[in-house]
Motif scaffolding. Structure first.
Motif, PDB file in Angstrom:
ATOM      1  N   LEU A   1      74.538 -35.932 -43.621  1.00 12.11           N
ATOM      2  CA  LEU A   1      75.781 -35.030 -42.760  1.00 12.11           C
ATOM      3  C   LEU A   1      76.211 -35.923 -41.620  1.00 12.11           C
ATOM      4  O   LEU A   1      77.495 -35.874 -41.489  1.00 12.11           O
ATOM      5  CB  LEU A   1      75.537 -33.627 -42.564  1.00 12.11           C
ATOM      6  N   THR A   2      75.400 -36.062 -40.798  1.00 15.01           N
ATOM      7  CA  THR A   2      75.379 -36.752 -39.458  1.00 15.01           C
ATOM      8  C   THR A   2      76.155 -38.137 -39.670  1.00 15.01           C
ATOM      9  O   THR A   2      77.076 -38.473 -38.824  1.00 15.01           O
ATOM     10  CB  THR A   2      74.407 -36.908 -38.531  1.00 15.01           C
ATOM     11  N   ARG A   3      75.816 -38.663 -40.690  1.00 16.13           N
ATOM     12  CA  ARG A   3      76.655 -40.015 -40.853  1.00 16.13           C
ATOM     13  C   ARG A   3      77.945 -39.814 -41.416  1.00 16.13           C
ATOM     14  O   ARG A   3      78.785 -40.583 -40.977  1.00 16.13           O
ATOM     15  CB  ARG A   3      75.768 -40.706 -42.048  1.00 16.13           C
ATOM     16  N   ALA A   4      78.172 -38.932 -41.944  1.00 17.25           N
ATOM     17  CA  ALA A   4      79.498 -38.657 -42.623  1.00 17.25           C
ATOM     18  C   ALA A   4      80.500 -37.752 -41.626  1.00 17.25           C
ATOM     19  O   ALA A   4      81.830 -38.419 -41.808  1.00 17.25           O
ATOM     20  CB  ALA A   4      79.365 -37.771 -43.752  1.00 17.25           C
ATOM     21  N   VAL A   5      80.111 -37.063 -41.071  1.00 16.74           N
ATOM     22  CA  VAL A   5      81.014 -36.371 -40.108  1.00 16.74           C
ATOM     23  C   VAL A   5      80.844 -36.631 -38.591  1.00 16.74           C
ATOM     24  O   VAL A   5      79.669 -36.702 -38.000  1.00 16.74           O
ATOM     25  CB  VAL A   5      80.553 -34.570 -40.193  1.00 16.74           C
ATOM     26  N   PRO A   6      81.854 -37.195 -37.924  1.00 13.58           N
ATOM     27  CA  PRO A   6      81.845 -37.727 -36.814  1.00 13.58           C
ATOM     28  C   PRO A   6      81.359 -36.668 -35.714  1.00 13.58           C
ATOM     29  O   PRO A   6      80.643 -36.678 -34.616  1.00 13.58           O
ATOM     30  CB  PRO A   6      83.275 -38.209 -36.453  1.00 13.58           C
TER      31      PRO A   6
END
Lengths: 240, 240
Positions: free
Chosen positions: A104-109
DNA sequence: TCGGGTTTGGTACTCCGTACCCTACCGTGA
DNA sequence: TCACGGTAGGGTACGGAGTACCAAACCCGA
């Protein structure tokens, strides 16, 4: 709707929905609905939507703080390394959640921002501790500050490096992670040699030699001749 | 409503209002109203309320990237230091704005997050460049990655350290800042100097001993017995 | 069964950010 | 001079996060 804790129900529902529809497409109402509670309850348990994803760093941070308060005799870099190991293990403790969170952290700034900020909290704590420990030694105040900050940044960076590699590698065992952590921290220690203290560890850096006997001899000379000031001239440093 | 640019009018109005009422108490409508434009125009110029505060890091980053592409012969640490100096000067260029921004980022958590995240962007660019430069040398890939990341983190940390001290000290001249920057980067270089060409440095960490002969003996044994795997068991590690 | 405290759900509100439409202005070409 | 198309700006409406507040349900001992 088993008798589990409300927070845990909400977290489970949230991770499910995030995996199904993504983070942005999932509203707090969806999460609360699937968890079988009202929207108010969500915001009573978690202060914000982001909070449902992240672990309780505050708790880990509190344990670290009290450990710092107690470990006044230990070498500061080692104490900070220990603290960092504690943080790492808190991630390893529930690997699945950590991996989902990582995706998730990779996808959502906005989530990535939050992750970075939480790591900065640790760095700040480390810096404060190292700096308080360094206060006893001599040296320019500004330079001492900088050194403390560099050390803290190095430890956190090494920690994150090991953690990220583990998160990306699905087949890595816990022992692999621990070994990688120790190696990385060795790399950090090699660059930030400890200032002197009574029972502090001894760090010796010898460049350009590989024969054990030669190295041992250089180490002995380095220890006898004193401080790290010669390190640059001779490519050799010792800091007892 | 002078003939200034709309973006600049908005920025001026925003900083005024933030100084008067604080960040959270100021709505986008207030800003647009004082700037004499519609709310839509604000969001056409700035993607979000936060954006009105922060400088255009993208532009600085782009300049850095192209500089990296050109400076393939230079030593990577020096190239990154140059880039960092560029960033620092972009802050020094309009000191007043930088100071106001600093006051806001200290007070508002979300702004601080944003600030940290933007610094991380630089760190990422630095790491990528250092890593590409290091590729030619030998060594374990994972260790190379870590070293590149440690270097990048050190440069960014030193940069931030100097920048923050300047922001806190209202009387510092630009020359003082430049001098502090060079000193800090010297501190970084002293720790992350390039490895010697022929033989890699040997790093030995010995805990809990202070007698030179004992240490030397332990070092000899560590080098003979091999890799860093024993580090935990014996409290002793050697990595040739 | 009553009463007080706590937990939970519900409602209303502010504000950010987005989507969409509409108007005013500008230059160009017939 | 008028028609026309492109563009910058303003206005409106909407969804969703987060906050404040109130009402209902629940718990628990007396």
């Amino acid at each position: 709707m088993p008798p589990t804790d409300v927070a845990e129900r909400l977290r489970a529902a949230a991770f499910e929905l995030f995996a199904e529809q993504g983070y942005d497409a999932t509203t707090v109402d969806h999460i609360a609905e699937r968890a079988g509670v009202g929207r108010s309850t969500f915001f009573r348990v978690f202060r914000a939507k982001e909070d449902v994803i992240f672990p309780d760093h505050e708790q880990v941070l509190a344990r670290i703080e009290e450990r710092f308060a107690a470990a006044s005799t230990e070498h500061s870099l080692l104490a900070v390394t220990d603290a960092s190991r504690l943080v790492l293990r808190s991630f390893l403790a529930d690997a699945d959640r950590a991996r989902e969170r990582y995706a998730l952290t990779r996808a959502v700034p906005s989530l990535r921002q939050r992750e970075i900020a939480s790591m900065q909290q640790y760095q700040r704590a480390f810096r404060e501790f190292i700096r308080s420990w360094m206060d006893e030694t001599e040296g320019s105040a500004a330079l001492t500050d900088l050194r403390a900050e560099l050390m803290a940044a190095a430890v956190v960076t090494a920690h994150n490096h090991v953690l990220r590699h583990w998160l990306r590698d699905p087949g890595a065992s816990l022992d692999d992670v621990e070994a990688a952590f120790e190696e990385a921290m060795g790399e950090v220690r090699a660059r930030f040699a400890a200032p002197r203290a009574a029972a502090a560890p001894v760090t010796v850096v010898v460049a350009g030699a590989s024969d054990p006997d030669t190295v041992a001899e250089q180490v002995r000379r380095a220890l006898r001749e004193g401080g790290p000031d010669q390190s640059r001239r001779s490519g050799l440093s010792a800091s007892p």
